[in-house]
Design an enzyme around this catalytic site. Structure first.
Site, short mmCIF file in Angstrom:
data_model
loop_
_atom_site.label_atom_id
_atom_site.label_comp_id
_atom_site.label_asym_id
_atom_site.label_seq_id
_atom_site.Cartn_x
_atom_site.Cartn_y
_atom_site.Cartn_z
N ASN A 10 -0.24 127.92 -12.96
CA ASN A 10 -1.19 127.25 -12.06
C ASN A 10 -2.59 127.68 -12.47
O ASN A 10 -3.02 128.78 -12.16
CB ASN A 10 -0.88 127.66 -10.61
CG ASN A 10 -1.91 127.14 -9.63
OD1 ASN A 10 -2.73 126.28 -9.98
ND2 ASN A 10 -1.87 127.64 -8.41
N LYS A 12 -5.39 126.56 -11.47
CA LYS A 12 -6.38 126.43 -10.38
C LYS A 12 -7.66 125.74 -10.90
O LYS A 12 -7.55 124.87 -11.75
CB LYS A 12 -6.67 127.80 -9.77
CG LYS A 12 -5.39 128.54 -9.41
CD LYS A 12 -5.61 129.74 -8.55
CE LYS A 12 -4.27 130.44 -8.31
NZ LYS A 12 -4.34 131.50 -7.33
N HIS A 96 0.34 124.78 -1.79
CA HIS A 96 -0.12 126.10 -2.24
C HIS A 96 -0.91 126.76 -1.10
O HIS A 96 -1.62 126.08 -0.35
CB HIS A 96 -1.00 125.96 -3.49
CG HIS A 96 -1.29 127.27 -4.12
ND1 HIS A 96 -2.30 128.09 -3.67
CD2 HIS A 96 -0.69 127.93 -5.15
CE1 HIS A 96 -2.31 129.20 -4.40
NE2 HIS A 96 -1.34 129.13 -5.31
N GLU A 98 -3.59 128.29 -1.03
CA GLU A 98 -5.03 128.01 -1.04
C GLU A 98 -5.31 126.62 -0.45
O GLU A 98 -6.35 126.41 0.19
CB GLU A 98 -5.58 128.14 -2.47
CG GLU A 98 -5.63 129.60 -2.89
CD GLU A 98 -5.48 129.85 -4.38
OE1 GLU A 98 -5.64 128.90 -5.18
OE2 GLU A 98 -5.21 131.00 -4.75
N GLU A 168 5.66 132.52 -2.55
CA GLU A 168 4.45 133.23 -2.93
C GLU A 168 3.90 134.00 -1.73
O GLU A 168 3.18 133.41 -0.90
CB GLU A 168 3.39 132.23 -3.41
CG GLU A 168 3.84 131.38 -4.58
CD GLU A 168 2.64 130.89 -5.39
OE1 GLU A 168 2.57 131.24 -6.55
OE2 GLU A 168 1.78 130.21 -4.82
N GLY A 174 -3.24 136.78 -6.53
CA GLY A 174 -4.55 137.13 -7.08
C GLY A 174 -5.04 138.51 -6.68
O GLY A 174 -6.20 138.85 -6.88
N SER A 214 0.82 137.57 -8.52
CA SER A 214 0.49 138.63 -9.48
C SER A 214 1.64 138.94 -10.44
O SER A 214 1.86 140.08 -10.82
CB SER A 214 0.03 139.91 -8.76
OG SER A 214 -1.15 139.65 -8.01
C1 PEP Z 1 -0.74 131.41 -7.53
O1 PEP Z 1 -1.84 131.21 -7.06
O2 PEP Z 1 0.14 130.52 -7.51
C2 PEP Z 1 -0.48 132.73 -8.09
C3 PEP Z 1 0.75 133.16 -8.16
O3 PEP Z 1 -1.58 133.45 -8.51
P1 PEP Z 1 -1.57 134.90 -9.21
O4 PEP Z 1 -0.49 134.90 -10.25
O5 PEP Z 1 -2.94 135.03 -9.80
O6 PEP Z 1 -1.29 135.89 -8.13
#
Ligand code: PEP
Length: 254
Positions: A10, A12, A96, A98, A168, A174, A214
């Site tokens: 992803n 973003k 997601h 966000e 998630e 993040g 992460s």
């Molecule tokens: C995401 O936003 O889907 C995600 C998993 O981000 P990160 O790997 O940076 O935590």
């Protein structure tokens, strides 16, 4: 039931079209022909057209990060499922955290998008997960159960092979904090249990449940070794070929 790992990036709001093509070319040069792990990149909308040409004739699949539930019409700034299909997009990330946090998306809104995606032969990657407060209050399993039930309401069983779920935990996105292998497995097993209640055991066994939050080459092997973890949705570590390919390699040897 053997489920093929899916490693999805992803990106973003990162990468111009030419940067996207450069990154895809780098990813292709390492894993562009392998088929043991499914690989998907999800660039921003503005890069999809050129990315589509770049992934052509490789095993790398293309995904989008969102879409509108409507087929077409007066929705300024929005993108439809049909527009994504026209660019040979295979997957679409929906719900997601966000999108939920900054754009007010609810399970009901995401449910409409999931139906629109399925109706247009796009494979939804449906994102769910709890906040830190919810985890600390012991509500994690309740939250994800509700997200699964509401987001997948009336999902047609005959399209089940197109459904992907991404667990998630929001506190891990993040932040550099990752769920432990055991924490991830516990929630993934619960998600599969709810899926079995909704769609039956055989369907539930066939649905891929990705972990996101992460994930990086250093922690991927442990997470991917869990029985109900079928891949990863990767944010930060998908922005460089080195880290992303490192996770794909971990999946290949898991
Ligand atoms: C995401 O936003 O889907 C995600 C998993 O981000 P990160 O790997 O940076 O935590």
């Amino acid at each position: 039931m053997s489920r093929k790992f899916l490693i999805a990036g992803n990106w973003k709001m990162n990468k111009t079209a030419s940067e996207a093509v450069d990154l895809i070319e780098e990813i292709k040069s390492s894993v562009g022909d392998q088929t043991s792990v499914q690989v998907c990149v999800c660039p921003p909308f503005t890069s999809l057209s050129q990315s589509s040409e770049s992934v052509e004739k490789s095993e790398v699949l293309l995904g989008a990060q969102d879409m509108n539930a409507a087929q077409s019409g007066a929705y300024t700034g929005e993108i439809s499922a049909e527009m994504l299909r026209d660019l040979y997009v295979s997957f679409v990330i929906l719900g997601h955290s966000e999108r939920r946090q900054f754009f007010g998306e609810t399970n009901q809104i995401v449910n409409q998008k999931i139906h629109a995606a399925i109706g247009n032969n796009l494979k939804p990657i449906y994102c769910i997960g709890e906040t830190l407060d919810e985890r600390e209050a012991g509500k994690t399993l309740d939250i994800v159960r509700t997200q699964v039930r509401e987001g997948l309401e009336n999902f047609p069983t005959h399209s089940i092979e197109n459904l992907v779920i991404a667990y998630e935990p929001i506190w891990a996105i993040g932040t550099g904090k990752t769920a432990t292998d055991e924490m991830a497995q516990e929630v993934h097993a619960e998600i599969r249990k709810v899926l079995a209640e909704m769609f039956g055991d055989t369907s539930a066994d066939s649905i891929r449940i990705l972990y996101g939050g992460s994930m990086k080459p250093e922690n991927a092997a442990g997470l991917l070794a869990q029985k109900d973890v079928d891949g990863g949705l990767i944010g930060g570590a998908s922005l460089t070929a080195r880290a992303f390919v490192g996770i794909i390699e971990a999946a290949q040897s898991a």
